[in-house]
Write a protein that holds these residues in place. Structure first.
Motif, PDB file in Angstrom:
ATOM      1  N   PRO A 127       0.818  -1.200   0.000  1.00  0.00           N
ATOM      2  CA  PRO A 127       0.000   0.000   0.000  1.00  0.00           C
ATOM      3  C   PRO A 127       0.857   1.256   0.000  1.00  0.00           C
ATOM      4  CG  PRO A 127       0.054  -0.994   2.192  1.00  0.00           C
ATOM      5  CD  PRO A 127       0.749  -1.939   1.266  1.00  0.00           C
ATOM      6  N   ASN A 128       0.339   2.306  -0.611  1.00  0.00           N
ATOM      7  CA  ASN A 128       1.008   3.599  -0.627  1.00  0.00           C
ATOM      8  C   ASN A 128       0.667   4.335   0.664  1.00  0.00           C
ATOM      9  OD1 ASN A 128       2.076   6.083  -1.107  1.00  0.00           O
ATOM     10  ND2 ASN A 128       1.131   6.352  -3.139  1.00  0.00           N
ATOM     11  N   LEU A 129       1.624   4.358   1.602  1.00  0.00           N
ATOM     12  CA  LEU A 129       1.348   4.902   2.923  1.00  0.00           C
ATOM     13  C   LEU A 129       1.146   6.411   2.899  1.00  0.00           C
ATOM     14  CD1 LEU A 129       3.875   2.808   5.045  1.00  0.00           C
ATOM     15  CD2 LEU A 129       1.467   2.360   4.601  1.00  0.00           C
ATOM     16  N   SER A 130       1.667   7.084   1.868  1.00  0.00           N
ATOM     17  CA  SER A 130       1.558   8.536   1.806  1.00  0.00           C
ATOM     18  C   SER A 130       0.217   8.990   1.216  1.00  0.00           C
ATOM     19  CB  SER A 130       2.699   9.117   0.968  1.00  0.00           C
ATOM     20  OG  SER A 130       2.604   8.658  -0.370  1.00  0.00           O
ATOM     21  N   ARG A 131      -0.524   8.061   0.664  1.00  0.00           N
ATOM     22  CA  ARG A 131      -1.795   8.409   0.027  1.00  0.00           C
ATOM     23  C   ARG A 131      -2.922   8.387   1.053  1.00  0.00           C
ATOM     24  NH1 ARG A 131      -4.509   5.187  -5.118  1.00  0.00           N
ATOM     25  NH2 ARG A 131      -6.316   6.559  -5.387  1.00  0.00           N
ATOM     26  N   PHE A 132      -3.736   9.453   1.045  1.00  0.00           N
ATOM     27  CA  PHE A 132      -4.843   9.529   1.994  1.00  0.00           C
ATOM     28  C   PHE A 132      -5.926   8.520   1.624  1.00  0.00           C
ATOM     29  CE2 PHE A 132      -9.106  11.196   2.953  1.00  0.00           C
ATOM     30  CZ  PHE A 132      -9.028  11.233   4.338  1.00  0.00           C
ATOM     31  N   THR A 133      -6.397   7.805   2.608  1.00  0.00           N
ATOM     32  CA  THR A 133      -7.484   6.856   2.424  1.00  0.00           C
ATOM     33  C   THR A 133      -8.668   7.296   3.270  1.00  0.00           C
ATOM     34  OG1 THR A 133      -5.930   5.035   2.072  1.00  0.00           O
ATOM     35  CG2 THR A 133      -8.205   4.455   2.599  1.00  0.00           C
ATOM     36  N   PHE A 134      -9.821   7.463   2.630  1.00  0.00           N
ATOM     37  CA  PHE A 134     -10.998   7.899   3.372  1.00  0.00           C
ATOM     38  C   PHE A 134     -11.378   6.824   4.392  1.00  0.00           C
ATOM     39  CE2 PHE A 134     -15.385   9.098   4.180  1.00  0.00           C
ATOM     40  CZ  PHE A 134     -15.316  10.485   4.149  1.00  0.00           C
ATOM     41  N   PRO A 135     -11.654   7.218   5.632  1.00  0.00           N
ATOM     42  CA  PRO A 135     -11.961   6.217   6.659  1.00  0.00           C
ATOM     43  C   PRO A 135     -13.218   5.425   6.342  1.00  0.00           C
ATOM     44  CG  PRO A 135     -12.445   8.444   7.444  1.00  0.00           C
ATOM     45  CD  PRO A 135     -11.705   8.587   6.153  1.00  0.00           C
ATOM     46  N   SER A 136     -13.298   4.244   6.922  1.00  0.00           N
ATOM     47  CA  SER A 136     -14.452   3.374   6.700  1.00  0.00           C
ATOM     48  C   SER A 136     -15.681   3.946   7.383  1.00  0.00           C
ATOM     49  CB  SER A 136     -14.170   1.974   7.253  1.00  0.00           C
ATOM     50  OG  SER A 136     -14.090   2.018   8.666  1.00  0.00           O
ATOM     51  N   ALA A 137     -16.844   3.395   7.008  1.00  0.00           N
ATOM     52  CA  ALA A 137     -18.100   3.851   7.603  1.00  0.00           C
ATOM     53  C   ALA A 137     -18.111   3.617   9.108  1.00  0.00           C
ATOM     54  CB  ALA A 137     -19.273   3.127   6.947  1.00  0.00           C
ATOM     55  N   LEU A 138     -17.491   2.522   9.557  1.00  0.00           N
ATOM     56  CA  LEU A 138     -17.434   2.253  10.995  1.00  0.00           C
ATOM     57  C   LEU A 138     -16.652   3.343  11.722  1.00  0.00           C
ATOM     58  CD1 LEU A 138     -16.792  -1.601  10.963  1.00  0.00           C
ATOM     59  CD2 LEU A 138     -18.859  -0.449  11.759  1.00  0.00           C
ATOM     60  N   VAL A 198     -16.098   6.468  10.630  1.00  0.00           N
ATOM     61  CA  VAL A 198     -16.862   7.710  10.543  1.00  0.00           C
ATOM     62  C   VAL A 198     -17.959   7.752  11.602  1.00  0.00           C
ATOM     63  CG1 VAL A 198     -18.458   9.044   9.104  1.00  0.00           C
ATOM     64  CG2 VAL A 198     -16.378   8.087   8.103  1.00  0.00           C
ATOM     65  N   LEU A 199     -18.661   6.650  11.760  1.00  0.00           N
ATOM     66  CA  LEU A 199     -19.748   6.614  12.744  1.00  0.00           C
ATOM     67  C   LEU A 199     -19.228   6.641  14.173  1.00  0.00           C
ATOM     68  CD1 LEU A 199     -22.233   4.164  11.027  1.00  0.00           C
ATOM     69  CD2 LEU A 199     -22.621   6.559  11.574  1.00  0.00           C
ATOM     70  N   ALA A 200     -18.065   6.064  14.412  1.00  0.00           N
ATOM     71  CA  ALA A 200     -17.467   6.155  15.744  1.00  0.00           C
ATOM     72  C   ALA A 200     -17.152   7.614  16.082  1.00  0.00           C
ATOM     73  CB  ALA A 200     -16.203   5.306  15.814  1.00  0.00           C
ATOM     74  N   LEU A 243     -23.005  -4.053  11.529  1.00  0.00           N
ATOM     75  CA  LEU A 243     -22.449  -3.265  12.619  1.00  0.00           C
ATOM     76  C   LEU A 243     -22.622  -1.769  12.382  1.00  0.00           C
ATOM     77  CD1 LEU A 243     -19.154  -5.199  13.486  1.00  0.00           C
ATOM     78  CD2 LEU A 243     -21.265  -5.078  14.833  1.00  0.00           C
ATOM     79  N   VAL A 244     -22.548  -1.354  11.119  1.00  0.00           N
ATOM     80  CA  VAL A 244     -22.779   0.050  10.793  1.00  0.00           C
ATOM     81  C   VAL A 244     -24.178   0.475  11.245  1.00  0.00           C
ATOM     82  CG1 VAL A 244     -23.213   1.609   8.848  1.00  0.00           C
ATOM     83  CG2 VAL A 244     -21.121   0.258   8.919  1.00  0.00           C
ATOM     84  N   ILE A 245     -25.161  -0.386  11.019  1.00  0.00           N
ATOM     85  CA  ILE A 245     -26.535  -0.101  11.437  1.00  0.00           C
ATOM     86  C   ILE A 245     -26.608   0.037  12.953  1.00  0.00           C
ATOM     87  CG2 ILE A 245     -28.873  -1.072  11.561  1.00  0.00           C
ATOM     88  CD1 ILE A 245     -28.265  -2.397   8.838  1.00  0.00           C
ATOM     89  N   SER A 293     -26.813   1.737   4.678  1.00  0.00           N
ATOM     90  CA  SER A 293     -27.445   1.287   5.916  1.00  0.00           C
ATOM     91  C   SER A 293     -27.178   2.271   7.054  1.00  0.00           C
ATOM     92  CB  SER A 293     -26.924  -0.100   6.292  1.00  0.00           C
ATOM     93  OG  SER A 293     -27.131  -1.016   5.248  1.00  0.00           O
ATOM     94  N   GLY A 294     -25.912   2.672   7.206  1.00  0.00           N
ATOM     95  CA  GLY A 294     -25.565   3.610   8.267  1.00  0.00           C
ATOM     96  C   GLY A 294     -26.186   4.966   8.054  1.00  0.00           C
ATOM     97  N   HIS A 295     -26.179   5.433   6.808  1.00  0.00           N
ATOM     98  CA  HIS A 295     -26.763   6.725   6.471  1.00  0.00           C
ATOM     99  C   HIS A 295     -28.253   6.737   6.800  1.00  0.00           C
ATOM    100  CE1 HIS A 295     -27.504   9.901   3.043  1.00  0.00           C
ATOM    101  NE2 HIS A 295     -27.870  10.332   4.228  1.00  0.00           N
ATOM    102  N   ALA A 296     -28.956   5.675   6.438  1.00  0.00           N
ATOM    103  CA  ALA A 296     -30.397   5.607   6.685  1.00  0.00           C
ATOM    104  C   ALA A 296     -30.708   5.593   8.171  1.00  0.00           C
ATOM    105  CB  ALA A 296     -30.978   4.362   6.021  1.00  0.00           C
ATOM    106  N   THR A 297     -30.002   4.762   8.914  1.00  0.00           N
ATOM    107  CA  THR A 297     -30.272   4.638  10.349  1.00  0.00           C
ATOM    108  C   THR A 297     -29.990   5.935  11.081  1.00  0.00           C
ATOM    109  OG1 THR A 297     -29.596   2.321  10.166  1.00  0.00           O
ATOM    110  CG2 THR A 297     -29.829   3.216  12.375  1.00  0.00           C
ATOM    111  N   LEU A 298     -29.002   6.685  10.600  1.00  0.00           N
ATOM    112  CA  LEU A 298     -28.630   7.935  11.247  1.00  0.00           C
ATOM    113  C   LEU A 298     -29.597   9.057  10.906  1.00  0.00           C
ATOM    114  CD1 LEU A 298     -26.266   8.946  13.050  1.00  0.00           C
ATOM    115  CD2 LEU A 298     -25.174   9.745  10.958  1.00  0.00           C
TER     116      LEU A 298
END
Length: 509
Positions: free
Chosen positions: A15-26, A28-30, A368-370, A424-429
């Motif tokens: 993996p390219n460690l210098s490249r920004f990776t958008f965080p997972s839905a889990l 973000v919800l945390a 788990l996102v839900i 799923s997470g978007h709807a529940t929120l």
């Protein structure tokens, strides 16, 4: 499903460690959970008077004391995932906790439903029937380009609208890219056929459990409410999208210099060899496909409020044959259906058991996102700030027509869909806030569900935070910038059509 050799090699690269990776839905919800918990100390507590059914009464908001100490608030934060799964809402105080007496507030029913349908879908794919069925369709129509594009897109769209078919499309690039090249098209045609075919189905979800199902549950309505509007949307938007892709494909076929992607070395010379023969469907494969179609058809039958749908009256007396099923029954249906498909495919007890377990495990993330998203609403409920948030925008709703309100719901959810790509997470929120707002605006909650899922589906056609989009263009060796150039006119057209549909739906509901 398997990826192409190029995709397999790509997964082995460090993996390219210098490249920004958008965080997972889990993740973000945390973060959202902590932010909402902190904001609850600043937002004043308040409540609406409510009807017997629990709906807030417009104009009755008043300030109250939350009654929670710091330790109790800290306990809410600590227990938020637990409360999000099986928190019980006390009848008198309205507080939610795992050891209270009252009605279930957590998302246990939806959680189990997601795991059950995950098991079912995984078993279906393990039989190889769906992969081979789509492969046979592509091979049979290989000499008729426009019909091939339309056929694949419609199949993907049907799968998207009934079961959220999206990530599963990544396994089809190795088949469809060479087929499109063999017909004189470019790689963008393959990308459009796959991403837009499935994506438009998800955007116009009719009974998709991960979008419509979760949102309907959070809005406290039936999965079948609003299905007529969503079905008409699906017909129109699918037709528009198919025509858009075919139009581009014919332009490239007529004049290859107008291709947005150009052609890689060997594309035009070796494409026909790559598009080889696809094995015939066996009797078992046909039986599995028929069983799968019947399961989804029965699911639609079981959730649609037929008396309301056929008479147009929301309060119509249910017919005797209506089942009025919800998530507990649907979870049981898909568990039984997974076993049935396994038996039809003669998978054997050990393979079937392991596949069901693996399927449930693969779908643990959206489940788990839900739960996490529901945990956020528990914090808002216990600190009594949910009604304060509603009150803060009550005035805006009061000043708008029902059609304008529906369009606002669609537009407001666009940035939320970018931050939380998990439907799923978007709807529940979002739904605990949006659904009562619909009551204030005099709009059906089903229209709000349709507007919300349209926003989520529209964004997921192009945002780089979705694996379906960014993974698809990578597998097809198409630049993301070129994909955006290809899709933006369609996005603009879909935006206008969605606004028109939700506005008419709100005005006529």
């Amino acid at each position: 499903m398997t990826l192409t050799p190029d995709a397999e090699r790509a997964t082995d690269e460090p993996p390219n460690l210098s490249r920004f990776t958008f965080p997972s839905a889990l993740t973000v919800l945390a973060v959202v959970t902590i932010v909402v918990w902190l904001l609850a100390f600043l937002i004043p507590a308040g409540q609406y008077d409510r009807t017997a059914s629990g709906a807030p009464i417009q104009g009755t908001y008043h300030r109250v004391d939350s009654g929670e100490s710091f330790v109790e608030r800290l306990n809410d934060l600590f227990l938020s995932p637990v409360n999000g799964l099986y928190g019980i809402r006390d009848r008198k105080s309205g507080q939610v906790g795992p050891d209270l007496a009252g009605e279930l507030y957590g998302s246990a029913g939806v959680f189990l439903f997601v795991l059950a349908i995950g098991a079912f879908i995984t078993v279906v794919f393990a039989t190889g029937a769906l992969d081979r069925g789509i492969g046979r369709l592509a091979h049979r129509l290989r000499a008729r380009g426009a019909l091939l594009i339309a056929g694949i897109m419609v199949v993907f769209s049907v799968l998207g609208t009934v079961e959220g078919f999206a990530e599963e499309t990544l396994g089809f690039y190795g088949l469809i890219v060479p087929l499109m090249l063999a017909l004189g098209y470019d790689r963008m045609v393959a990308v459009g056929t796959i991403i837009l075919g499935a994506g438009i189905g998800v955007l116009c979800s009719t009974v998709n459990p991960f979008a419509t199902g979760v949102a309907s549950s959070a809005a406290d309505i039936s999965l079948g409410d609003g299905i007529a509007l969503r079905f008409v949307m699906w017909l129109v938007l699918t037709a528009v999208t198919v025509v858009y892709v075919i139009r581009y494909a014919r332009r490239v076929q007529k004049n290859p210099d107008r291709s947005l992607t150009g052609f890689l070395p060997g594309d035009r010379e070796h494409a026909r060899e790559a598009a080889g023969e696809v094995p015939e469907l066996t009797g078992l494969h046909k039986a599995v496909l028929a069983t799968t179609a019947l399961v989804f058809a029965f699911m639609i039958f079981s959730v649609v409020p037929w008396s309301s749908a056929l008479t147009g009256k929301a309060d119509a007396i249910p017919y005797g044959f209506e089942l009025d099923w919800s998530f507990p029954e649907l979870a049981a249906l898909f568990l039984c259906a997974a076993v049935l498909v396994g038996l039809v495919a003669r998978m054997g007890e050990q393979r079937l058991s392991s596949t069901i377990i693996q399927g449930a495990a693969d779908f643990m993330s959206p489940a788990l996102v839900i739960v996490l998203a529901r945990g956020v609403t528990v914090i808002m409920n216990n600190s009594k700030i949910t009604d304060t948030v509603l009150h803060s925008i009550e005035g805006v709703v009061r000043e708008t027509s029902s059609s304008v309100f529906a369009i606002i719901v669609f537009v407001v959810n666009l940035p939320l869909a970018f931050l939380i790509p998990s439907t799923s997470g978007h709807a529940t929120l979002a739904m605990p806030i949006l659904a009562p707002l619909a009551d204030f605006a005099g709009v059906s909650r089903a229209v709000v569900v349709t507007a919300w899922q349209s926003a989520s589906g529209w964004m997921n056609l192009w945002v780089p935070t979705t694996a379906v989009t960014i993974g698809g263009v990578a597998l097809a060796k198409v630049g993301y910038d070129k994909y955006l150039r290809f899709i933006w006119p369609l996005l603009a057209l879909l935006f206008l059509l969605i606004c028109g549909f939700v506005a008419v739906g709100a005005a006529t509901a």
